[in-house]
Design an enzyme around this catalytic site. Structure first.
Site, PDB file in Angstrom:
ATOM      1  N   GLU A 199     -54.077  62.642-116.340  1.00 43.03           N
ATOM      2  CA  GLU A 199     -52.726  62.471-116.851  1.00 43.03           C
ATOM      3  C   GLU A 199     -52.151  61.190-116.265  1.00 43.03           C
ATOM      4  O   GLU A 199     -52.464  60.843-115.127  1.00 43.03           O
ATOM      5  CB  GLU A 199     -51.850  63.645-116.372  1.00 43.03           C
ATOM      6  N   HIS A 234     -46.598  69.089-103.927  1.00 42.44           N
ATOM      7  CA  HIS A 234     -46.420  69.426-105.342  1.00 42.44           C
ATOM      8  C   HIS A 234     -45.901  70.835-105.540  1.00 42.44           C
ATOM      9  O   HIS A 234     -46.063  71.431-106.604  1.00 42.44           O
ATOM     10  CB  HIS A 234     -47.717  69.267-106.143  1.00 42.44           C
ATOM     11  N   ARG A 291     -44.811  84.225-116.671  1.00 44.09           N
ATOM     12  CA  ARG A 291     -44.427  85.275-115.715  1.00 44.09           C
ATOM     13  C   ARG A 291     -43.012  84.999-115.236  1.00 44.09           C
ATOM     14  O   ARG A 291     -42.415  83.995-115.581  1.00 44.09           O
ATOM     15  CB  ARG A 291     -45.371  85.215-114.516  1.00 44.09           C
TER      16      ARG A 291
HETATM   17  P1  ADP Z   1     -48.859  73.570-110.973  1.00 48.86           P
HETATM   18  O1  ADP Z   1     -49.586  74.421-111.949  1.00 48.86           O
HETATM   19  O2  ADP Z   1     -49.579  73.431-109.690  1.00 48.86           O
HETATM   20  O3  ADP Z   1     -47.438  73.985-110.840  1.00 48.86           O
HETATM   21  P2  ADP Z   1     -47.867  71.278-112.482  1.00 48.86           P
HETATM   22  O4  ADP Z   1     -48.605  70.613-113.581  1.00 48.86           O
HETATM   23  O5  ADP Z   1     -46.740  72.152-112.872  1.00 48.86           O
HETATM   24  O6  ADP Z   1     -48.917  72.090-111.612  1.00 48.86           O
HETATM   25  O7  ADP Z   1     -47.365  70.161-111.472  1.00 48.86           O
HETATM   26  C1  ADP Z   1     -46.826  70.458-110.205  1.00 48.86           C
HETATM   27  C2  ADP Z   1     -46.055  69.265-109.661  1.00 48.86           C
HETATM   28  O8  ADP Z   1     -46.908  68.114-109.533  1.00 48.86           O
HETATM   29  C3  ADP Z   1     -44.916  68.787-110.550  1.00 48.86           C
HETATM   30  O9  ADP Z   1     -43.730  69.509-110.349  1.00 48.86           O
HETATM   31  C4  ADP Z   1     -44.787  67.329-110.126  1.00 48.86           C
HETATM   32  O10 ADP Z   1     -44.097  67.207-108.910  1.00 48.86           O
HETATM   33  C5  ADP Z   1     -46.228  66.918-109.884  1.00 48.86           C
HETATM   34  N1  ADP Z   1     -46.822  66.345-111.115  1.00 48.86           N
HETATM   35  C6  ADP Z   1     -47.526  66.995-112.054  1.00 48.86           C
HETATM   36  N2  ADP Z   1     -47.904  66.187-113.056  1.00 48.86           N
HETATM   37  C7  ADP Z   1     -47.436  64.962-112.758  1.00 48.86           C
HETATM   38  C8  ADP Z   1     -47.503  63.672-113.396  1.00 48.86           C
HETATM   39  N3  ADP Z   1     -48.166  63.488-114.540  1.00 48.86           N
HETATM   40  N4  ADP Z   1     -46.889  62.620-112.784  1.00 48.86           N
HETATM   41  C9  ADP Z   1     -46.241  62.790-111.600  1.00 48.86           C
HETATM   42  N5  ADP Z   1     -46.150  63.961-110.963  1.00 48.86           N
HETATM   43  C10 ADP Z   1     -46.734  65.058-111.511  1.00 48.86           C
HETATM   44  P1  ADP Z   2     -43.309  78.956-109.411  1.00 47.50           P
HETATM   45  O1  ADP Z   2     -44.414  78.419-110.263  1.00 47.50           O
HETATM   46  O2  ADP Z   2     -42.883  80.346-109.728  1.00 47.50           O
HETATM   47  O3  ADP Z   2     -42.180  78.010-109.342  1.00 47.50           O
HETATM   48  P2  ADP Z   2     -45.179  78.570-107.294  1.00 47.50           P
HETATM   49  O4  ADP Z   2     -45.728  77.353-107.938  1.00 47.50           O
HETATM   50  O5  ADP Z   2     -44.883  78.508-105.841  1.00 47.50           O
HETATM   51  O6  ADP Z   2     -43.836  79.029-107.951  1.00 47.50           O
HETATM   52  O7  ADP Z   2     -46.182  79.761-107.592  1.00 47.50           O
HETATM   53  C1  ADP Z   2     -45.822  81.095-107.346  1.00 47.50           C
HETATM   54  C2  ADP Z   2     -46.940  81.849-106.737  1.00 47.50           C
HETATM   55  O8  ADP Z   2     -48.054  81.901-107.595  1.00 47.50           O
HETATM   56  C3  ADP Z   2     -47.449  81.265-105.449  1.00 47.50           C
HETATM   57  O9  ADP Z   2     -47.816  82.359-104.649  1.00 47.50           O
HETATM   58  C4  ADP Z   2     -48.665  80.479-105.878  1.00 47.50           C
HETATM   59  O10 ADP Z   2     -49.536  80.312-104.795  1.00 47.50           O
HETATM   60  C5  ADP Z   2     -49.197  81.375-106.951  1.00 47.50           C
HETATM   61  N1  ADP Z   2     -49.981  80.710-107.988  1.00 47.50           N
HETATM   62  C6  ADP Z   2     -49.511  80.156-109.109  1.00 47.50           C
HETATM   63  N2  ADP Z   2     -50.520  79.723-109.885  1.00 47.50           N
HETATM   64  C7  ADP Z   2     -51.657  79.998-109.230  1.00 47.50           C
HETATM   65  C8  ADP Z   2     -53.051  79.804-109.511  1.00 47.50           C
HETATM   66  N3  ADP Z   2     -53.491  79.247-110.636  1.00 47.50           N
HETATM   67  N4  ADP Z   2     -53.941  80.205-108.596  1.00 47.50           N
HETATM   68  C9  ADP Z   2     -53.512  80.775-107.449  1.00 47.50           C
HETATM   69  N5  ADP Z   2     -52.233  81.008-107.148  1.00 47.50           N
HETATM   70  C10 ADP Z   2     -51.310  80.629-108.008  1.00 47.50           C
END
Ligand code: ADP
Ligand code: ADP
Ligand code: MG
Length: 479
Positions: A199, A234, A291
């Site tokens: 990305e 992140h 969720r």
């Molecule tokens: P997760 O499943 O771990 O929540 P996300 O795709 O929602 O993964 O991304 C988590 C965080 O990583 C975002 O809130 C942002 O801070 C950072 N991030 C994700 N994608 C990008 C991007 N393309 N550019 C910059 N920061 C990113």
């Molecule tokens: P939210 O997405 O609700 O803002 P988090 O990113 O902190 O909050 O995720 C919530 C919970 O789910 C955490 O305990 C995180 O470790 C867990 N979690 C989310 N996605 C995954 C995944 N793909 N594998 C393992 N744990 C996950």
């Protein structure tokens, strides 16, 4: 629905049970051996030990949990977040056992649980996407070419990642190949799925997400946004609603886009569509979480709705009791995640015995909590212990109340993110609404908190000295 089993632990299990009790529904807790004295166990009408401490021997044992549910006459299972909440086969297994899974069906979970499948699903629904290569990387040369076209730095993401895990930044083309190899092997180990994609790295983005609700009768609404840009690794630490920067027009556009994302996978229940927005307020779809989200309370406070109640009603087949035009934002809510980690030491996990644990109270203060004084904080699970949420008429009010609530929150025995929360609330850029996901990197250093402590220590010493002199004077006078 007469009896709900909560397939989770900690603050979210307590949170779900509160609403079930309010609705006159009986509750069943499950717990691992280390959690036998935990608040969620005490709170439930019935509680069953499900296994040993490691999650894969307890909270992740879907079949065993369903057996327990069947034997106790449970008719609904709430998965909370984490653990089995985004596990499509668990949702199916519940359905097969004639137990209502309080969440979406397996199909939506499968599509949205995988970031690549999600991007594929929303194509054709007019959803702006982060530029990138929306397929699992198999041909490194092709990926490298796309990366060069997008321009470095770029991000490598695990399709099955979550919770901030499985994201890697590549600064230069020379590092690309080795980073891809590393990302694939990490993703294989962590998520059992080595699919990774690339990305464009958005330099100064804000993370803004939209809460949606969809019933089984084809109605979908959004409950506005949550700003979640204050993150470390992140992962979110501070969230608020509404965002300080969205205009009514962009809010409407993002809300409508989120509703289309929900429609694209025939979504049912409460879900969250995550976006990044850039400095020009262009927004891009990141992913959908199928969720209840950790930060759902800020939405509850500004809309006056109980999202768990909505989830249960939707699962029972009820229609949404409002339409989009009935909904409005009222006031401002702020949330601090209380993690058991040390903000003075790289946010490293901190576990141990909770010597003191006293919660702040008062109007506009809400604590979603899962632990109590005298407990050991176990190392096996997510380090988030509680959430401190404040509500005020304005953003300033919510911030001021948060500072006071943090000061009244007494924790001894472990380190927490409380001092970090105070630092952010007092930071000028944050107060002015000028921040992005790089806030922690750009504005925060442990030294600054330590310096604050030093001042406080000096003040305390000064006050003690004044008091001592005062006492001496009185002693002399009375002699
Ligand atoms: P997760 O499943 O771990 O929540 P996300 O795709 O929602 O993964 O991304 C988590 C965080 O990583 C975002 O809130 C942002 O801070 C950072 N991030 C994700 N994608 C990008 C991007 N393309 N550019 C910059 N920061 C990113
Ligand atoms: P939210 O997405 O609700 O803002 P988090 O990113 O902190 O909050 O995720 C919530 C919970 O789910 C955490 O305990 C995180 O470790 C867990 N979690 C989310 N996605 C995954 C995944 N793909 N594998 C393992 N744990 C996950
Ligand atoms: Mg996310």
């Amino acid at each position: 629905m007469k009896k709900i089993l909560v397939a989770n632990r900690g603050e979210i299990a307590v949170r779900v049970m509160k609403t079930a009790q309010k609705m006159g529904i009986k509750t069943v807790a499950i717990y691992s051996t280390v959690d036998r004295l935990a608040p969620h166990v005490k709170m439930a009408d019935e509680a069953v030990c499900i296994g040993e401490a490691p999650s894969n021997q307890s909270y992740l044992l879907g079949d065993k949990i369903i057996e327990v549910a069947k034997s106790l006459g449970v008719d609904g299972i709430h998965p909370g977040y984490g653990f089995l909440s985004e596990n499509a086969s668990f949702s199916t297994a519940c359905a097969n056992a004639n137990i209502t899974f309080i969440g979406p069906d397996a199909h939506s979970i499968e599509l949205m649980g995988n970031k690549l499948a999600a991007k594929e699903t929303v194509k054709g629904y007019d959803i702006p996407m982060v530029p990138g290569l929306d397929e699992a990387i198999t041909d490194i040369d092709k990926a490298k070419q796309v990366a060069a076209e997008i321009g470095f730095p770029i991000l490598i993401k695990a399709a099955a990642g979550g919770g901030g895990k499985g994201i890697r930044i590549v600064e230069k083309e020379e590092e690309f190949e080795s980073q891809i190899q590393r990302a694939i092997s990490e993703a294989t180990n962590a998520f059992g799925d080595g699919s990774v994609f690339i990305e464009k790295f958005i330099g100064s983005p804000r993370h803004i997400e939209i809460q949606v609700l969809a019933d089984k009768h084809g109605n979908i609404v959004h409950l506005f946004e949550r700003e979640c840009s204050i993150q470390r690794r992140h992962q979110k630490v501070i969230e608020e609603a509404p965002s300080a920067v969205l205009t009514p027009d962009i809010r409407k556009q993002m809300g409508e886009a989120a509703v289309r994302v929900a429609a694209s996978c025939n979504y049912i229940g409460a879900g969250t569509v995550e976006f990044l927005i850039d400095e020009q307020l262009n927004f891009y779809f990141l992913e959908m979480n199928t969720r209840l989200q950790v930060e759902h309370p800020v939405t509850e406070l500004i809309t006056g709705l109980d999202l768990v109640e909505m989830q249960i009603k939707i699962a029972r087949g009820e229609k949404l009791p409002f339409s989009q035009s009935d909904l409005a934002i009222k006031g401002h809510a702020m949330e601090l995640r209380i993690y058991a980690e040390d903000p003075l030491n790289e946010f490293l996990p901190s576990v141990g015995y909770l010597e003191t644990y006293q919660l702040p109270k008062g109007e506009g203060i809400r604590v979603d909590n899962g632990i109590e004084e005298g407990m050991d904080v176990p190392i096996y699970y997510d380090p988030m212990l509680a959430k401190l949420i404040t509500y005020g008429k304005t953003r300033e009010e919510a911030i001021e109340l948060m500072i006071r609530a943090i000061q009244a929150y007494k924790v001894k025995g472990i380190s927490t993110t409380l001092p970090f929360g105070k630092f952010v609330m007092e930071n000028q850029a944050f107060r002015e609404g000028h921040f992005d996901t790089n806030f922690v990197k750009k504005n925060y250093s442990a030294e600054m908190i330590k310096a604050g402590y030093q001042d406080e220590a000096e003040i305390a010493a000064y006050i003690a000295l004044q008091k001592y002199l005062e006492d001496q004077k009185q002693l002399r006078l009375s002699n």
